[in-house]
Design a protein around this motif. Sequence first.
Motif, PDB file in Angstrom:
ATOM      1  N   LEU A 117     -14.593   6.292 -10.655  1.00 15.43           N
ATOM      2  CA  LEU A 117     -14.299   6.108  -9.229  1.00 15.43           C
ATOM      3  C   LEU A 117     -14.150   4.617  -8.944  1.00 15.43           C
ATOM      4  O   LEU A 117     -15.091   3.845  -9.145  1.00 15.43           O
ATOM      5  N   LEU A 118     -12.970   4.207  -8.490  1.00 18.97           N
ATOM      6  CA  LEU A 118     -12.712   2.804  -8.180  1.00 18.97           C
ATOM      7  C   LEU A 118     -12.356   2.663  -6.708  1.00 18.97           C
ATOM      8  O   LEU A 118     -11.563   3.449  -6.172  1.00 18.97           O
ATOM      9  N   LEU A 119     -12.944   1.663  -6.055  1.00 20.58           N
ATOM     10  CA  LEU A 119     -12.675   1.413  -4.642  1.00 20.58           C
ATOM     11  C   LEU A 119     -11.365   0.653  -4.527  1.00 20.58           C
ATOM     12  O   LEU A 119     -11.200  -0.424  -5.101  1.00 20.58           O
ATOM     13  N   ARG A 120     -10.431   1.213  -3.740  1.00 20.29           N
ATOM     14  CA  ARG A 120      -9.104   0.631  -3.594  1.00 20.29           C
ATOM     15  C   ARG A 120      -8.840   0.278  -2.132  1.00 20.29           C
ATOM     16  O   ARG A 120      -8.993   1.119  -1.238  1.00 20.29           O
ATOM     17  N   GLY A 121      -8.456  -0.979  -1.895  1.00 21.55           N
ATOM     18  CA  GLY A 121      -8.140  -1.421  -0.557  1.00 21.55           C
ATOM     19  C   GLY A 121      -6.770  -0.926  -0.111  1.00 21.55           C
ATOM     20  O   GLY A 121      -5.876  -0.673  -0.932  1.00 21.55           O
ATOM     21  N   ALA A 122      -6.592  -0.774   1.217  1.00 21.34           N
ATOM     22  CA  ALA A 122      -5.303  -0.377   1.767  1.00 21.34           C
ATOM     23  C   ALA A 122      -4.298  -1.517   1.604  1.00 21.34           C
ATOM     24  O   ALA A 122      -4.662  -2.676   1.382  1.00 21.34           O
ATOM     25  N   LEU A 123      -3.021  -1.191   1.740  1.00 23.37           N
ATOM     26  CA  LEU A 123      -1.978  -2.177   1.503  1.00 23.37           C
ATOM     27  C   LEU A 123      -1.931  -3.249   2.594  1.00 23.37           C
ATOM     28  O   LEU A 123      -1.703  -4.431   2.301  1.00 23.37           O
ATOM     29  N   ARG A 124      -2.150  -2.874   3.861  1.00 21.72           N
ATOM     30  CA  ARG A 124      -2.078  -3.860   4.936  1.00 21.72           C
ATOM     31  C   ARG A 124      -3.275  -3.808   5.887  1.00 21.72           C
ATOM     32  O   ARG A 124      -3.689  -4.844   6.393  1.00 21.72           O
ATOM     33  N   SER A 125      -3.799  -2.645   6.141  1.00 19.17           N
ATOM     34  CA  SER A 125      -4.938  -2.545   7.044  1.00 19.17           C
ATOM     35  C   SER A 125      -6.214  -2.982   6.325  1.00 19.17           C
ATOM     36  O   SER A 125      -6.211  -3.228   5.116  1.00 19.17           O
ATOM     37  N   ASP A 126      -7.311  -3.054   7.059  1.00 22.64           N
ATOM     38  CA  ASP A 126      -8.589  -3.486   6.489  1.00 22.64           C
ATOM     39  C   ASP A 126      -9.419  -2.316   5.965  1.00 22.64           C
ATOM     40  O   ASP A 126     -10.643  -2.421   5.870  1.00 22.64           O
ATOM     41  N   ALA A 244      -6.940   5.125   1.636  1.00 24.07           N
ATOM     42  CA  ALA A 244      -6.912   5.024   3.096  1.00 24.07           C
ATOM     43  C   ALA A 244      -5.535   4.534   3.543  1.00 24.07           C
ATOM     44  O   ALA A 244      -5.032   3.518   3.046  1.00 24.07           O
ATOM     45  N   VAL A 245      -4.914   5.245   4.504  1.00 24.07           N
ATOM     46  CA  VAL A 245      -3.551   4.911   4.929  1.00 24.07           C
ATOM     47  C   VAL A 245      -3.433   4.990   6.450  1.00 24.07           C
ATOM     48  O   VAL A 245      -3.637   6.060   7.041  1.00 24.07           O
ATOM     49  N   LYS A 246      -3.128   3.869   7.080  1.00 21.50           N
ATOM     50  CA  LYS A 246      -2.688   3.810   8.468  1.00 21.50           C
ATOM     51  C   LYS A 246      -1.170   3.622   8.468  1.00 21.50           C
ATOM     52  O   LYS A 246      -0.546   3.487   7.417  1.00 21.50           O
ATOM     53  N   ARG A 247      -0.561   3.603   9.675  1.00 23.82           N
ATOM     54  CA  ARG A 247       0.892   3.533   9.725  1.00 23.82           C
ATOM     55  C   ARG A 247       1.433   2.279   9.047  1.00 23.82           C
ATOM     56  O   ARG A 247       2.469   2.324   8.357  1.00 23.82           O
ATOM     57  N   GLU A 248       0.733   1.146   9.217  1.00 20.95           N
ATOM     58  CA  GLU A 248       1.212  -0.075   8.581  1.00 20.95           C
ATOM     59  C   GLU A 248       1.122   0.008   7.051  1.00 20.95           C
ATOM     60  O   GLU A 248       1.943  -0.570   6.335  1.00 20.95           O
ATOM     61  N   GLU A 250       1.438   2.901   5.378  1.00 20.89           N
ATOM     62  CA  GLU A 250       2.500   3.819   4.959  1.00 20.89           C
ATOM     63  C   GLU A 250       3.848   3.108   4.922  1.00 20.89           C
ATOM     64  O   GLU A 250       4.664   3.345   4.029  1.00 20.89           O
ATOM     65  N   GLN A 251       4.068   2.215   5.899  1.00 21.29           N
ATOM     66  CA  GLN A 251       5.311   1.445   5.884  1.00 21.29           C
ATOM     67  C   GLN A 251       5.361   0.536   4.656  1.00 21.29           C
ATOM     68  O   GLN A 251       6.398   0.418   3.982  1.00 21.29           O
ATOM     69  N   ALA A 252       4.251  -0.103   4.346  1.00 22.87           N
ATOM     70  CA  ALA A 252       4.199  -0.965   3.164  1.00 22.87           C
ATOM     71  C   ALA A 252       4.441  -0.166   1.888  1.00 22.87           C
ATOM     72  O   ALA A 252       5.110  -0.642   0.958  1.00 22.87           O
ATOM     73  N   PHE A 253       3.920   1.055   1.847  1.00 24.92           N
ATOM     74  CA  PHE A 253       4.123   1.911   0.678  1.00 24.92           C
ATOM     75  C   PHE A 253       5.598   2.280   0.544  1.00 24.92           C
ATOM     76  O   PHE A 253       6.149   2.288  -0.569  1.00 24.92           O
ATOM     77  N   ALA A 254       6.252   2.579   1.662  1.00 21.31           N
ATOM     78  CA  ALA A 254       7.689   2.886   1.620  1.00 21.31           C
ATOM     79  C   ALA A 254       8.483   1.684   1.123  1.00 21.31           C
ATOM     80  O   ALA A 254       9.451   1.828   0.345  1.00 21.31           O
TER      81      ALA A 254
END
Length: 310
Positions: A117-126, A244-248, A250-254
Amino acid sequence: MSVPAAVSASLPDVALQAPALARPLDWVGMDGIAVPIRVADGQGGQVQVAAQADISVNLAREGERGIHMSRLYLRLQQELARHEITPGGLRRFLQESIESQSGLATRARLRLRYEALLLRGALRSDNAGWKSYPVEIEAILADGHLKLVLGFRLEYSSTCPCSAALSRQANAARLLADFDGVPTLTVDEVAAWLASDRGMAATPHAQRSEARVRVELRPQFDELPLVALIDALETSLGTPVQTAVKREDEQAFAELNAANLMFCEDAARRVASVLSSDPRVERYEATVSHFESLHPHDAVATVTGAGPAA
């Protein structure tokens, strides 16, 4: 009726009987033993996780009926939860397993399976979340040489380059159709059109994908580079599955998917570029699978090779 003291004081041991068909055996032991182990948590510390263990030794003496199996089981239960799993620790454990057999064995093998289990930060949100990576470790000690194989799986997203090109063409054709006869267009008008429903005539297909990796590690490094290899591979692939994914986010992932269009062949080459340049890797085998959304079958590529010259 009472049992004579001489009988009850001595338990029978049929393992001392001579075997009917005497010969040495390659491996004897137990599979699927539940055991806690200590592994690196990716944050500079350790964490205890539940694992499944397979432990075995060879039976070198052809005249002996069996090994001391309970000694292997008890040593496994007593030792693995005490120290972090490292190459040096595995070597000591396997050597002690051989010695526990009182001359019956000359080599030992241990396999461990667990979920890292590894803790992964979101792409743009905190935000952040935990991601699971299935791991298998195989360690074999024979003639003083330790062979150590690390296997794991990771997930990423793959967007088809062909589908992306066809989608861009369809979008361009709609733009021309919608503005046919319009003499001039401003940048703002084009931007407004692209942001509208008309601005997306087609979308490329993408799918969750998986890389299955097995590496034989060089013995001079006293660490299991699981987290380092996962980090390097996810960076190279560019589109690791998120937590963890917020709209920002998800946009970064796209955006990452658009910047990392790849067939399975491309993904396999990216994986190989990482593994072939890591000095801890002796040899590797990797298979990438793109679980197609266009087809009812998967696109798969396998690559093998060696690490850099020592």
